[in-house]
Design a protein around this motif. Sequence first.
Motif, PDB file in Angstrom:
ATOM      1  N   ALA A  67       0.827  -1.208   0.000  1.00 19.43           N
ATOM      2  CA  ALA A  67       0.000   0.000   0.000  1.00 19.43           C
ATOM      3  C   ALA A  67       0.863   1.261   0.000  1.00 19.43           C
ATOM      4  O   ALA A  67       0.487   2.278  -0.591  1.00 19.43           O
ATOM      5  CB  ALA A  67      -0.938  -0.007   1.202  1.00 19.43           C
ATOM      6  N   ALA A  68       2.027   1.208   0.636  1.00 20.35           N
ATOM      7  CA  ALA A  68       2.900   2.374   0.707  1.00 20.35           C
ATOM      8  C   ALA A  68       3.530   2.715  -0.646  1.00 20.35           C
ATOM      9  O   ALA A  68       4.003   3.829  -0.844  1.00 20.35           O
ATOM     10  CB  ALA A  68       3.993   2.141   1.747  1.00 20.35           C
ATOM     11  N   LEU A  69       3.526   1.789  -1.576  1.00 18.96           N
ATOM     12  CA  LEU A  69       4.152   2.013  -2.879  1.00 18.96           C
ATOM     13  C   LEU A  69       3.269   2.770  -3.864  1.00 18.96           C
ATOM     14  O   LEU A  69       3.734   3.237  -4.889  1.00 18.96           O
ATOM     15  CB  LEU A  69       4.564   0.680  -3.502  1.00 18.96           C
ATOM     16  N   ARG A 109       1.445  -5.580 -10.903  1.00 18.59           N
ATOM     17  CA  ARG A 109       2.512  -6.593 -10.845  1.00 18.59           C
ATOM     18  C   ARG A 109       3.852  -5.962 -10.496  1.00 18.59           C
ATOM     19  O   ARG A 109       4.624  -6.499  -9.714  1.00 18.59           O
ATOM     20  CB  ARG A 109       2.604  -7.335 -12.176  1.00 18.59           C
ATOM     21  N   ARG A 110       4.155  -4.810 -11.107  1.00 19.19           N
ATOM     22  CA  ARG A 110       5.412  -4.125 -10.824  1.00 19.19           C
ATOM     23  C   ARG A 110       5.496  -3.746  -9.345  1.00 19.19           C
ATOM     24  O   ARG A 110       6.513  -3.983  -8.685  1.00 19.19           O
ATOM     25  CB  ARG A 110       5.545  -2.874 -11.685  1.00 19.19           C
ATOM     26  N   LEU A 111       4.405  -3.196  -8.801  1.00 21.52           N
ATOM     27  CA  LEU A 111       4.392  -2.817  -7.393  1.00 21.52           C
ATOM     28  C   LEU A 111       4.525  -4.044  -6.489  1.00 21.52           C
ATOM     29  O   LEU A 111       5.226  -4.000  -5.479  1.00 21.52           O
ATOM     30  CB  LEU A 111       3.110  -2.056  -7.059  1.00 21.52           C
ATOM     31  N   TYR A 112       3.851  -5.121  -6.855  1.00 23.10           N
ATOM     32  CA  TYR A 112       3.965  -6.347  -6.060  1.00 23.10           C
ATOM     33  C   TYR A 112       5.422  -6.820  -6.029  1.00 23.10           C
ATOM     34  O   TYR A 112       5.945  -7.184  -4.980  1.00 23.10           O
ATOM     35  CB  TYR A 112       3.063  -7.453  -6.625  1.00 23.10           C
ATOM     36  N   ARG A 113       6.079  -6.819  -7.200  1.00 18.87           N
ATOM     37  CA  ARG A 113       7.483  -7.253  -7.246  1.00 18.87           C
ATOM     38  C   ARG A 113       8.360  -6.356  -6.380  1.00 18.87           C
ATOM     39  O   ARG A 113       9.236  -6.837  -5.668  1.00 18.87           O
ATOM     40  CB  ARG A 113       7.989  -7.257  -8.689  1.00 18.87           C
ATOM     41  N   GLU A 114       8.134  -5.047  -6.441  1.00 15.41           N
ATOM     42  CA  GLU A 114       8.914  -4.125  -5.608  1.00 15.41           C
ATOM     43  C   GLU A 114       8.698  -4.417  -4.128  1.00 15.41           C
ATOM     44  O   GLU A 114       9.648  -4.441  -3.348  1.00 15.41           O
ATOM     45  CB  GLU A 114       8.536  -2.675  -5.902  1.00 15.41           C
ATOM     46  N   ALA A 115       7.449  -4.630  -3.743  1.00 12.76           N
ATOM     47  CA  ALA A 115       7.144  -4.921  -2.339  1.00 12.76           C
ATOM     48  C   ALA A 115       7.758  -6.245  -1.932  1.00 12.76           C
ATOM     49  O   ALA A 115       8.321  -6.377  -0.841  1.00 12.76           O
ATOM     50  CB  ALA A 115       5.630  -4.946  -2.118  1.00 12.76           C
TER      51      ALA A 115
END
Length: 94
Positions: A17-19, A33-39
């Motif tokens: 959520a912070a991303l 998907r990109r945010l999930y990978r970063e997290a």
Amino acid sequence: MQSRIDPQAVEAMARLAALSSAPLPALAVAEARRLYREARLGAVADSPAHSPEVASIAHRWFDGPAGPVGVRVYRGIGTESQSPLPAVVFLHGG
């Protein structure tokens, strides 16, 4: 009432959520998907078990009812390459 969500799952959701300022369901699939990978990368990098040593990692494919199914086989250090070993199987959708 006590939360039934595992504390590690709560932490992962907060990190995700912070991303982004937009809720996950409102994002385009590629962006989500990109945010999930970063997290996930952040969670793994912070983990004490960040990069466990293994003897080998093999990527294999098996025929499934709807097409090929990919699997990843990790072999521990000190194990013989042809010896049978116990298994842990993680299944997920997606």
